[in-house]
Each structure stands twice: as structure tokens, then as C-alpha cells.
Design an enzyme around this catalytic site. Structure first.
Site, PDB file in Angstrom:
ATOM      1  N   SER A 149       0.562  21.812   6.675  1.00 59.60           N
ATOM      2  CA  SER A 149       2.018  21.659   6.667  1.00 59.60           C
ATOM      3  C   SER A 149       2.659  22.976   6.244  1.00 59.60           C
ATOM      4  O   SER A 149       2.057  23.745   5.490  1.00 59.60           O
ATOM      5  CB  SER A 149       2.424  20.565   5.674  1.00 59.60           C
ATOM      6  OG  SER A 149       3.815  20.606   5.405  1.00 59.60           O
ATOM      7  N   TYR A 162       2.083  16.996  -2.898  1.00 60.14           N
ATOM      8  CA  TYR A 162       1.835  17.010  -1.449  1.00 60.14           C
ATOM      9  C   TYR A 162       1.624  18.440  -0.961  1.00 60.14           C
ATOM     10  O   TYR A 162       0.652  18.740  -0.252  1.00 60.14           O
ATOM     11  CB  TYR A 162       3.019  16.379  -0.701  1.00 60.14           C
ATOM     12  CG  TYR A 162       2.903  16.507   0.801  1.00 60.14           C
ATOM     13  CD1 TYR A 162       2.000  15.723   1.517  1.00 60.14           C
ATOM     14  CD2 TYR A 162       3.696  17.418   1.511  1.00 60.14           C
ATOM     15  CE1 TYR A 162       1.889  15.841   2.897  1.00 60.14           C
ATOM     16  CE2 TYR A 162       3.588  17.542   2.887  1.00 60.14           C
ATOM     17  CZ  TYR A 162       2.676  16.750   3.571  1.00 60.14           C
ATOM     18  OH  TYR A 162       2.568  16.886   4.936  1.00 60.14           O
TER      19      TYR A 162
END
Length: 254
Positions: A149, A162
Site C-alpha cells: 500500500s 496498518y
């Protein structure tokens, strides 16, 4: 002739195949002639996807498995091998995003993200790296694709854990290239920005959920198919070409 023609008759394993980027990647790889092993927890979704791929003339095997469970991953590898033999293309797409302030000490969420995003990817890598090395040794293309990501590099408030799991995956990809590259196995790390997937639905904090929807509204988002197209492109290049790091964002996302 399709620029993705080299995907014909390859054997791909895609985790997180029940939805989002994993599902889109599995469909596209199958459309270009790859045999695809669909791996995720939701059996009904997997069977439905496998049925659609077969109806379109493709080849797909639904394997219900949980990447947070070592025995489950090993059993999935056995099923994949029994059906299709050696795997030469792995897409690590299973992931979960659970943002909250660190001060809330949501250890349940931390553990789930670590187990899925980091340890889960490692379990899959451990199970299929021997296949990739063997395929490359015989002169074929061999690919490991990790879906990380943009959050691996850019801080997003309340997404610390995350982002840390994705930074770990990006670093893992980088180091694996030093181990696997000399053996002709390609490692591609894909870092999408805002993408319209189910991840947004996992958030249990209504304030953060609303904030994220606002950002999506202002900036727009990628479709899962956009990221799948990059995966198909990268894995269909000549075997001496490795697209090592792919960052893909909506045009309006800085």
C-alpha cells in the site's frame, strides 16, 4: 496477439481472491489463459468466482483457506499441487485494514493485521517459493507479487499499525529480491493508493469511516481492475524483466 499472451498455461495462486484486487487479478489472469487457484476464507464467494471463470472458458480451482493458519495454508498448497501441479505465479492479496488511534490499544485489531498482512503473506511465500524456484530453474517465468500500500511510505493519522504492516511487506519484497532474483524469480511489490475494495467496510470506527469516505469523494479511487491490470502486465514481461516496485494512485491523489 495479446501483450499478455505469455500468461497462457501458467499456474497462478491468488490469495484474497473472494473480493477486491485478488478477485480482479484472478479473473484477468484466467482470461489470459492461466490456471488459477483461488484462495480465501469465504467458500461461497470462491465457488461463485470459479464458476464465472469457467463459464468464460477459463480454468479455476476454489480452495477455502485461512492465511493466518499454517496448517490451512499447507493443505491449500497440497490441493493446488494435486489439481494443477507446480505454481509459477503467486499474488499475495489477502489483507485487512483496521484503523484506530494507537491510544485505544486495540490489540485484537493489531494481531489480526499482523497475522494476515505480514505473517499470512509469509506463510504463502514459504509454501510456494520452492515452486517458483523450480519453475525458474527450468527456464520458465516465476513471479511473486505482493500487494502492499502507499501507506507503507506516507503517514495516515490513525492508520499506524496498518501502515506498519504494509511497510513490513514492502521491505520483505525488497529483501526477497536479493534472495530470489539471482535464482531468476521475480518479486514485484505493488502499492496502490485509494482503491475501491471491501477494506473500507472493515472499519468499526464511524468517525474514521466517514473521514475515509470523504477522502475517496474528494480524490476519487482506483478500481480493483486497474490494479489487476498492472499485475497482469508485470507478470507477462520477458523473464529477464522485473518491475520491482509499482506505485499506482488515482490521478488526484498526491
Amino acid at each position: 496477439m495479446s501483450s499478455y499472451a505469455t500468461l497462457q498455461d501458467r499456474t497462478a495462486l491468488v490469495t484474497g481472491a473472494a473480493s477486491g484486487i485478488g478477485e480482479a487479478a484472478a479473473r484477468l489472469l484466467a482470461a489470459h489463459g492461466a490456471r488459477v487457484v483461488l484462495l480465501a476464507r469465504r467458500a461461497d464467494r470462491l465457488e461463485e468466482l470459479a464458476g464465472k471463470i469457467r463459464a468464460d472458458g477459463g480454468r479455476a480451482l476454489a480452495v477455502t483457506a485461512d492465511v493466518t493458519d499454517q496448517a490451512s495454508v499447507e493443505a491449500a498448497a497440497e490441493r493446488a499441487h494435486a489439481a494443477y501441479g507446480r505454481v509459477d505465479l503467486v499474488v499475495n492479496s489477502a489483507g485487512v485494514m483496521l484503523p484506530n488511534p494507537v491510544t485505544e490499544a486495540r490489540t485484537d485489531e493489531w494481531q489480526r493485521m499482523l497475522d494476515t498482512n505480514v505473517a499470512g503473506a509469509l506463510r504463502v511465500i514459504g509454501a510456494f517459493t520452492p515452486d517458483l524456484i523450480a519453475a525458474a530453474a527450468e527456464g520458465g517465468s516465476a513471479d511473486l507479487v505482493n500487494i502492499s500500500s502507499i501507506g507503507a511510505h506516507i503517514p495516515f493519522t490513525n492508520y499506524a499499525v496498518y501502515g506498519a504492516t504494509k511497510a513490513a511487506l514492502t521491505y520483505l519484497s525488497e529483501c526477497l529480491r536479493t534472495e530470489l532474483g539471482p535464482r531468476d524469480v521475480r518479486v514485484t511489490n505493488v502499492e496502490p493508493g485509494f482503491t475501491d475494495t471491501e477494506l473500507r467496510g472493515h472499519i468499526d470506527n464511524t468517525e474514521l469511516s466517514g473521514q475515509l469516505e470523504g477522502m475517496f469523494g474528494a480524490v476519487g479511487s482506483l478500481e480493483s481492475e486497474d490494479v489487476a491490470d498492472l499485475i497482469a502486465y508485470a507478470t507477462s514481461r520477458p523473464r529477464h524483466v522485473n518491475l520491482r516496485q509499482l506505485i499506482v494512485l488515482p490521478t488526484r491523489q498526491a
